[in-house]
Design an enzyme around this catalytic site. Structure first.
Site, mmCIF file in Angstrom:
data_model
loop_
_atom_site.group_PDB
_atom_site.id
_atom_site.type_symbol
_atom_site.label_atom_id
_atom_site.label_comp_id
_atom_site.label_asym_id
_atom_site.label_seq_id
_atom_site.Cartn_x
_atom_site.Cartn_y
_atom_site.Cartn_z
ATOM 1 N N PRO A 86 0.764 -1.280 0.048
ATOM 2 C CG PRO A 86 -0.117 -1.229 2.173
ATOM 3 C CD PRO A 86 0.454 -1.923 1.197
ATOM 4 C CG ASN A 87 -0.190 4.081 1.461
ATOM 5 O OD1 ASN A 87 -1.234 4.856 0.986
ATOM 6 N ND2 ASN A 87 -0.130 3.738 2.711
ATOM 7 N NE ARG A 119 4.015 6.467 1.749
ATOM 8 C CZ ARG A 119 4.396 5.237 2.008
ATOM 9 N NH1 ARG A 119 4.795 4.412 1.173
ATOM 10 N NH2 ARG A 119 4.150 5.139 3.303
ATOM 11 C CE1 TYR A 139 8.998 5.141 3.063
ATOM 12 C CE2 TYR A 139 7.469 6.563 2.986
ATOM 13 C CZ TYR A 139 8.165 5.652 3.624
ATOM 14 O OH TYR A 139 7.456 5.242 4.818
ATOM 15 C CG ASN A 150 8.349 -2.031 0.237
ATOM 16 O OD1 ASN A 150 7.868 -2.150 1.319
ATOM 17 N ND2 ASN A 150 9.010 -0.953 -0.231
ATOM 18 C CB ALA A 157 1.651 0.240 6.265
ATOM 19 C CG HIS A 188 5.697 -2.193 10.329
ATOM 20 N ND1 HIS A 188 6.927 -2.364 10.268
ATOM 21 C CD2 HIS A 188 5.415 -0.967 9.116
ATOM 22 C CE1 HIS A 188 7.661 -1.617 9.527
ATOM 23 N NE2 HIS A 188 6.688 -0.728 8.810
ATOM 24 C CG ASP A 199 -0.385 -17.055 8.434
ATOM 25 O OD1 ASP A 199 1.018 -17.350 9.019
ATOM 26 O OD2 ASP A 199 -1.337 -17.256 9.162
ATOM 27 C CD GLU A 233 11.182 -7.459 5.270
ATOM 28 O OE1 GLU A 233 11.578 -8.530 5.614
ATOM 29 O OE2 GLU A 233 10.601 -6.589 6.062
ATOM 30 C CG HIS A 278 11.418 -2.321 4.249
ATOM 31 N ND1 HIS A 278 10.024 -2.331 4.080
ATOM 32 C CD2 HIS A 278 11.816 -3.787 4.733
ATOM 33 C CE1 HIS A 278 9.676 -3.379 4.635
ATOM 34 N NE2 HIS A 278 10.536 -4.262 4.977
ATOM 35 C CG LEU A 279 11.672 2.318 -1.411
ATOM 36 C CD1 LEU A 279 10.065 2.519 -1.385
ATOM 37 C CD2 LEU A 279 12.226 3.029 -2.688
ATOM 38 C CB SER A 280 12.833 4.257 4.816
ATOM 39 O OG SER A 280 11.748 3.613 5.463
ATOM 40 N NE ARG A 323 10.801 5.869 8.356
ATOM 41 C CZ ARG A 323 9.770 5.751 7.722
ATOM 42 N NH1 ARG A 323 9.665 4.777 6.555
ATOM 43 N NH2 ARG A 323 8.984 6.616 7.719
ATOM 44 N NE ARG A 339 7.245 4.343 9.697
ATOM 45 C CZ ARG A 339 6.270 4.470 9.102
ATOM 46 N NH1 ARG A 339 6.011 3.671 8.298
ATOM 47 N NH2 ARG A 339 5.687 5.667 9.005
#
Ligand code: DQA
Length: 150
Positions: A10-11, A18, A23, A75, A78, A81, A88, A99, A101-103, A108, A112
């Site tokens: 999402p997002n 954003r 990001y 990725n 949100a 978390h 599952d 996995e 993540h950009l950040s 953080r 997170r």
């Protein structure tokens, strides 16, 4: 040719607009087209999906059981978390995944810093911005080119 799924949560459709200070300025369309171009060089067919809906991500992960996807680059955004359901799903299909993540989520907010995915991922790449997806793809290519050891 191995099939790799590039899955974004999402997002991430808003990348580039954003919170660019966190990001970056690269859009999702740019990330996806770079991944497909690099995939071609590495001999990987890269299929891309972004969704804001948890069930859509779960269903796409389930599909990897039948569509011969050999690896997922994910990725979860949100959902990293929060989502036991996505965890599952990955455990159910047993398709290996990286996995991304950009950040750098370890630097953080405390909430997170926990991921429901890191302990079951073959690799975790965080804090590399958009380049993290390319690193993930190179890692996948290396993994898939390794001779079988039995
Ligand atoms: C993110 C980090 C998450 O905490 C956040 O919710 C995102 C993006 C990242 O790529 O840095 O949406 O996964």
């Amino acid at each position: 040719m191995h099939k790799v799924l590039l899955l974004n949560g999402p997002n991430l459709n808003l990348l580039g607009r954003r919170e660019p200070e966190i990001y970056g300025h690269t859009t999702l369309a740019e990330i996806e087209s770079r991944a497909q171009a690099l995939g071609q060089q590495l001999g990987l067919a890269v299929d891309c999906l972004q969704s804001n809906a948890e069930h859509r991500l779960i269903e796409r992960i389930h599909q990897t059981l039948d569509d011969h996807t050999t690896y997922i680059i994910f990725n979860p955004a949100a959902f990293t978390h929060t989502s036991l359901a996505l965890r599952d799903a990955l455990l159910a299909v047993q398709t290996p995944f990286v996995e991304v993540h950009l950040s750098d989520i370890s630097q953080r907010e405390s909430w997170r810093q926990h991921s429901w995915f890191s302990d079951i991922a073959t690799r975790v790449i965080t804090g590399q911005g958009a380049a993290g997806y390319e690193q993930a793809l190179r890692f996948v290519a290396d993994q898939l080119n390794q001779p079988l050891t039995t």
